[in-house]
Design a protein around this motif. Structure first.
Motif, mmCIF file in Angstrom:
data_model
loop_
_atom_site.group_PDB
_atom_site.id
_atom_site.type_symbol
_atom_site.label_atom_id
_atom_site.label_comp_id
_atom_site.label_asym_id
_atom_site.label_seq_id
_atom_site.Cartn_x
_atom_site.Cartn_y
_atom_site.Cartn_z
ATOM 1 N N ILE A 150 0.819 -1.211 0.000
ATOM 2 C CA ILE A 150 0.000 0.000 0.000
ATOM 3 C C ILE A 150 0.852 1.260 0.000
ATOM 4 O O ILE A 150 0.578 2.208 -0.736
ATOM 5 C CB ILE A 150 -0.958 -0.012 1.204
ATOM 6 C CG1 ILE A 150 -1.994 -1.113 1.010
ATOM 7 C CG2 ILE A 150 -1.635 1.330 1.402
ATOM 8 C CD1 ILE A 150 -2.814 -1.397 2.256
ATOM 9 N N ARG A 182 -6.103 -1.759 -0.117
ATOM 10 C CA ARG A 182 -5.949 -3.088 0.493
ATOM 11 C C ARG A 182 -6.511 -4.227 -0.351
ATOM 12 O O ARG A 182 -6.160 -5.364 -0.146
ATOM 13 C CB ARG A 182 -6.605 -3.133 1.862
ATOM 14 C CG ARG A 182 -5.836 -2.400 2.891
ATOM 15 C CD ARG A 182 -6.239 -2.841 4.289
ATOM 16 N NE ARG A 182 -5.541 -2.061 5.275
ATOM 17 C CZ ARG A 182 -4.296 -2.316 5.674
ATOM 18 N NH1 ARG A 182 -3.649 -3.338 5.200
ATOM 19 N NH2 ARG A 182 -3.729 -1.560 6.583
ATOM 20 N N CYS A 238 -5.957 5.638 1.623
ATOM 21 C CA CYS A 238 -4.977 4.570 1.394
ATOM 22 C C CYS A 238 -5.524 3.190 1.753
ATOM 23 O O CYS A 238 -5.098 2.187 1.190
ATOM 24 C CB CYS A 238 -3.687 4.862 2.165
ATOM 25 S SG CYS A 238 -2.756 6.225 1.467
#
Length: 83
Positions: free
Chosen positions: A35, A82, A78
């Motif tokens: 990430i 995932r 962010c």
């Protein structure tokens, strides 16, 4: 005019709030897209450190994948990376 849409910058603010330069970006051929690396590349593109084309060339990314990262960050931050 030099053909660039935006002037080249020396640094941008990265996803963690710290300055991010070209040398701070993941190396080409990074083995795994975690990430933080994805977010750094998107921040570099949005801030003018790299163009989208330069990012895709440097990291051998399809445009659609890069745009997907941008969309995920726009929608969910962010954490959206995932998936």
């Amino acid at each position: 005019m030099n053909g660039q849409l935006r002037p080249r910058v020396n640094y941008v603010i990265g996803p963690d709030g710290s300055p991010l330069t070209i040398t701070d970006l993941p190396p080409p051929g990074a083995p795994r897209w975690v990430i933080s690396r994805q977010a750094e590349v998107v921040a570099a593109g949005r801030g003018g450190l790299l163009s989208m084309g330069e990012a895709c060339d440097r990291y051998v990314l399809p445009f659609a994948e890069y745009l997907g990262w941008q969309r995920s960050i726009d929608r969910h931050g962010c954490e959206g990376l995932r998936t």
